[in-house]
Design an enzyme around this catalytic site. Structure first.
Site, PDB file in Angstrom:
ATOM      1  N   LYS A 243       0.894  -1.209   0.063  1.00 28.81           N
ATOM      2  CA  LYS A 243      -0.109  -0.011  -0.178  1.00 28.81           C
ATOM      3  C   LYS A 243       0.777   1.338  -0.022  1.00 28.81           C
ATOM      4  O   LYS A 243       2.018   1.237   0.058  1.00 28.81           O
ATOM      5  CB  LYS A 243      -1.037  -0.073   1.333  1.00 28.81           C
ATOM      6  CG  LYS A 243      -1.998  -0.964   0.943  1.00 28.81           C
ATOM      7  CD  LYS A 243      -3.197  -0.805   2.123  1.00 28.81           C
ATOM      8  CE  LYS A 243      -4.344  -1.620   1.939  1.00 28.81           C
ATOM      9  NZ  LYS A 243      -5.415  -1.669   2.926  1.00 28.81           N
ATOM     10  N   ARG A 277      -3.334 -10.034   5.300  1.00 27.68           N
ATOM     11  CA  ARG A 277      -4.186 -10.073   3.926  1.00 27.68           C
ATOM     12  C   ARG A 277      -2.786  -9.425   2.802  1.00 27.68           C
ATOM     13  O   ARG A 277      -2.568  -8.508   3.046  1.00 27.68           O
ATOM     14  CB  ARG A 277      -5.001  -9.358   3.684  1.00 27.68           C
ATOM     15  CG  ARG A 277      -5.856  -9.236   2.526  1.00 27.68           C
ATOM     16  CD  ARG A 277      -7.212  -8.307   2.530  1.00 27.68           C
ATOM     17  NE  ARG A 277      -7.610  -8.317   1.108  1.00 27.68           N
ATOM     18  CZ  ARG A 277      -7.509  -7.626   0.047  1.00 27.68           C
ATOM     19  NH1 ARG A 277      -6.456  -6.618   0.334  1.00 27.68           N
ATOM     20  NH2 ARG A 277      -8.202  -7.521  -0.959  1.00 27.68           N
TER      21      ARG A 277
END
Length: 294
Positions: A243, A277
């Site tokens: 991210k 995740r």
């Protein structure tokens, strides 16, 4: 008005997730969830799979399972900031056939349906999904909690403000970000309990929502203070993989963010994360093994 959490004793999360299909995800030790995006516009190009390319989907899923993924998270709606808002029918057309194919090829795999829409979640569970991973945490579809309660399916409740289309402009809070997230989880868990006939839903994960309506300062405060979410008594799913909070401070892009992701995974595990995740399963499994041995 003060916020009270005394009704939820501080304890370590030791439960497992029980699928309505009979499968079990054992989270007594941290595990890895592999990301399978059947979308054309997910933020990390390396994660994209064509909705019609079943062979590529199955090949990647097989590789993730072989590398040690305990679960697979399948999404048909890109939640990157500013992503296109596709219709429920288009999302179903991407997600449901993918889950059906995975279930056929990997009957023992624990499969998560990444959707915030109740109707999509219901069809995904009917196709074999074991868990509903809701980025809206019940805020983007008023029917989600009733649907999850009716299906008796494990559920991941994520913190968000706004929608994927608006969240970038809503990353401001009038109070401490951790307190904000705690209050959000408290209120949504109470609503979920009400939808479940007043019974506490045991198989619920909480996701702080890194990158969803949060600045870098918010993200790193949440990561640093993950243990403060423990009084809620639910396991934490953490999604940090590649991210912007990883690659932007380094002047990189998502394709070069594996090393930084690993560094932040260490902090997440030290803070109590039970499910990572990730795009890169083998590396996350290695991180868990080393942190657990330390």
């Amino acid at each position: 008005m003060p916020t009270h959490f005394s009704h939820s004793p501080i304890r370590s999360f030791t439960n497992s997730l029980r699928s309505p299909h009979g499968r079990l995800l054992d989270l007594r030790q941290p595990q890895v969830m592999g990301i399978l995006n059947v979308t054309p516009d997910s933020f990390y190009p390396g994660s994209r799979l064509g909705p019609a390319d079943e062979a590529a989907l199955l090949h990647r899923a097989e590789a993730m399972l072989a590398a040690g993924a305990a679960a697979l998270d399948v999404g048909g709606y890109s939640s990157r900031p500013g992503a296109d808002d596709i219709s429920p029918d288009e999302e179903k057309g991407r997600l449901v056939p993918a889950i059906a194919a995975l279930r056929r090829e990997f009957p023992e795999a624990f499969i998560s349906a990444d959707t915030f829409r109740a109707s999509v979640a219901a069809e995904a569970v009917a196709a074999g999904a074991d868990l509903v991973n809701d980025i809206g945490g019940g805020t983007l579809d008023a029917e989600m909690f009733a649907t999850v309660a009716r299906l008796q399916v494990p559920y991941c409740l994520m913190h968000i403000k706004g929608t994927p289309q608006t969240m970038r402009t809503l990353a401001h809070y009038d109070e401490d970000i951790v307190l904000t997230v705690l209050r959000f989880f408290r209120d949504q868990l109470a609503a979920l309990r009400q939808a479940n006939g007043g019974l506490a839903p045991a198989d619920v994960l909480l996701d702080p929502g890194f990158g969803f309506a949060k600045t870098p300062v918010h993200n790193h405060a949440l990561l640093r203070r993950l243990p403060e979410l423990a009084p809620l008594g639910h396991g934490l799913l953490v999604g940090l993989s590649r991210k912007a909070m990883v690659y932007k401070p380094l002047g990189l892009g998502p394709e070069a963010a594996l090393n930084g992701t690993t560094a932040l995974h260490v902090l997440a595990l030290q803070g109590g994360a039970r499910l990572l995740r990730v795009h890169d399963v083998a590396e996350a499994r290695q991180t868990i093994a080393l942190v657990s041995a330390s």
